[in-house]
Write an enzyme that holds these catalytic residues in place. Structure first.
Site, PDB file in Angstrom:
ATOM      1  N   ILE A 136      98.634 -53.126 -29.231  1.00  0.00           N
ATOM      2  CA  ILE A 136      98.822 -51.703 -29.538  1.00  0.00           C
ATOM      3  C   ILE A 136     100.197 -51.516 -30.173  1.00  0.00           C
ATOM      4  O   ILE A 136     101.211 -51.945 -29.632  1.00  0.00           O
ATOM      5  CB  ILE A 136      98.735 -50.824 -28.268  1.00  0.00           C
ATOM      6  CG1 ILE A 136      97.351 -50.923 -27.650  1.00  0.00           C
ATOM      7  CG2 ILE A 136      99.043 -49.368 -28.607  1.00  0.00           C
ATOM      8  CD1 ILE A 136      97.191 -50.140 -26.371  1.00  0.00           C
ATOM      9  N   HIS A 137     100.206 -50.864 -31.306  1.00  0.00           N
ATOM     10  CA  HIS A 137     101.437 -50.541 -32.033  1.00  0.00           C
ATOM     11  C   HIS A 137     101.118 -49.334 -32.892  1.00  0.00           C
ATOM     12  O   HIS A 137     100.035 -48.746 -32.765  1.00  0.00           O
ATOM     13  CB  HIS A 137     101.903 -51.742 -32.866  1.00  0.00           C
ATOM     14  CG  HIS A 137     100.849 -52.258 -33.786  1.00  0.00           C
ATOM     15  ND1 HIS A 137     100.677 -51.785 -35.065  1.00  0.00           N
ATOM     16  CD2 HIS A 137      99.870 -53.166 -33.578  1.00  0.00           C
ATOM     17  CE1 HIS A 137      99.643 -52.395 -35.612  1.00  0.00           C
ATOM     18  NE2 HIS A 137      99.131 -53.230 -34.733  1.00  0.00           N
ATOM     19  N   GLY A 138     101.978 -48.943 -33.779  1.00  0.00           N
ATOM     20  CA  GLY A 138     101.779 -47.733 -34.579  1.00  0.00           C
ATOM     21  C   GLY A 138     100.449 -47.666 -35.297  1.00  0.00           C
ATOM     22  O   GLY A 138      99.758 -46.652 -35.250  1.00  0.00           O
ATOM     23  N   ASP A 187      94.393 -58.178 -33.700  1.00  0.00           N
ATOM     24  CA  ASP A 187      95.764 -57.847 -34.101  1.00  0.00           C
ATOM     25  C   ASP A 187      96.683 -58.426 -33.044  1.00  0.00           C
ATOM     26  O   ASP A 187      96.670 -57.970 -31.896  1.00  0.00           O
ATOM     27  CB  ASP A 187      95.932 -56.334 -34.212  1.00  0.00           C
ATOM     28  CG  ASP A 187      97.247 -55.929 -34.854  1.00  0.00           C
ATOM     29  OD1 ASP A 187      98.272 -56.601 -34.608  1.00  0.00           O
ATOM     30  OD2 ASP A 187      97.248 -54.937 -35.597  1.00  0.00           O
TER      31      ASP A 187
END
Length: 164
Positions: free
Chosen positions: A12-14, A8
């Site tokens: 780090i994200h939602g 990704d």
């Protein structure tokens, strides 16, 4: 030990912080990314997005490989997040016992090659021909590799999404 390796480009994200960490039940998240490992501002923003339920480590790809090969890591449930297929290949060449590779979001913000547009392979997967070759190499490791943006989405074999 490793529950999931997720490609990704946003790291780090939602989705990673909430959905994927809960879905996999991990207690550790390893972000394997050279740029993030060397940039305090990126590290701070990733840590702000990180879930409180998992300890997060942000390391270079080489240091992440060393960490994942350390026998002490065996007692943990780990989500490994990488941002591009070349780094994924480096990890696959060195780290064993990876049960699943999840390709979620790639190609929208990755470095561009001049004015050349990436081909669309899914709602959140875009790749140049060279990157498709990298994905073919990923598939050659024989590890179950799926395209799935969120845990609620149905996983699709990456080979099918790429038309291989």
């Amino acid at each position: 030990m490793i529950k999931l390796v997720r490609l990704d480009e946003r790291l780090i994200h939602g989705q990673a912080a909430i959905k994927w960490s809960r879905h996999t039940g991990v207690d550790r998240i390893v972000v394997a990314n050279d740029e993030a490992a060397g940039n305090k501002i990126i590290q701070q923003s990733l840590m702000m997005a990180a879930p409180a339920t998992a300890k997060v480590t942000i390391r270079s790809v080489a240091d992440s490989i060393t960490l994942l090969k350390d026998p002490r890591a065996a007692g943990h449930k780990i989500l490994v997040i990488i941002s591009n297929p070349k780094d994924l290949i480096k990890i696959l060449e060195e780290v064993k016992e990876i049960p699943l590779i999840n390709v979620g979001n790639y190609g929208r913000i990755a470095p561009k090659q001049g004015d050349l547009a990436r081909r669309t392979y899914g709602s959140n997967l875009y790749a140049y021909d060279e990157e498709v070759e990298d994905f073919k190499k990923v598939l050659s490791f024989g590890i179950d590799t799926v395209y799935q943006t969120t845990p609620e989405d149905s996983p699709e074999k990456l080979s099918k999404v790429l038309g291989l």
